[in-house]
Design an enzyme around this catalytic site. Sequence first.
Site, PDB file in Angstrom:
ATOM      1  CE  LYS A  94     -20.685  30.376  -8.149  1.00 48.41           C
ATOM      2  NZ  LYS A  94     -20.721  31.456  -9.065  1.00 48.41           N
ATOM      3  NE  ARG A 125     -25.180  28.357 -13.582  1.00 43.50           N
ATOM      4  CZ  ARG A 125     -24.335  27.326 -13.153  1.00 43.50           C
ATOM      5  NH1 ARG A 125     -24.067  27.785 -11.914  1.00 43.50           N
ATOM      6  NH2 ARG A 125     -24.039  26.304 -13.691  1.00 43.50           N
TER       7      ARG A 125
END
Length: 282
Positions: free
Chosen positions: A228, A262
């Site tokens: 991210k 995740r």
Amino acid sequence: MSKSKNLSIKIKGTLLDFNTPKVMGIINATPDSFYNQSRKLYVDDAIQQAEKMLQDGATILDIGGYSSRPGADHVNEKEELERVLPIIDQISSQFPEAILSIDTFRSEVARQSIQAGAGIINDISGGKLDAKMYQTVADLDVPYIMMHMRGTPQTMQTLTDYPNGVTHEVMKYFSERRIEFIKSGAVDLIIDPGFGFAKTLDQNYELLREMSTLQALDCPILVGVSRKSMITKKLNIEAKDALNGTTVINTIALQQGGNILRVHDVKEAAECVKLFSETVLF
């Protein structure tokens, strides 16, 4: 260093415990996810990715047909269903032992996905974008992942003002939303602090530093930081170069009480969990 509590959730009649953290592999049935290597629009590609992720150590596969990156295009419900249902059907048929999660904020997509073979609902909106979601979870009797976010993927990055601090806001959000969740008759809850969702770069790291406080909620904690912008912007790199940074942040998240990672890169995350578990007495 925080120690994982004895937490478990019921999935299809069996208990999944978190004495050892678990890895969730990401399968994106979208054309515009921020990390292009994760995009699997075709069923055959998704099947191959699922097989590799399961071999590499994934316990859960998270399948989504609506990109939630900041500013992502809106996708209607029909198109979302057309993207995810064939993949869920085929993966559940070919890998019946796999635990599948449907990444959606729509109750109807969740319902049809569970009927097709998924076992968990993963909702970025925490039920705020579909008033029927909690009752759907209760009716289906499945675990629910509640994420913290403000607004929608199109507006969330304009909603980052937290006068009392981001961690305080996240804790308050889950405390209040869990009451509504339980009132609906739903049972098994997993929480996701929502790194990158309605949070600035500095707020993401503030939340990571203080994430262990969320353990007071007595729910498994899912952490989704894989490749991210909180990593890429800090290191001035692209998502394709962010695996090392992801592993570092995942390790810190485990130290802060994370129970599910995740990720796009399952093998590396599974190795992270294995080595971390050797250092902690659960």
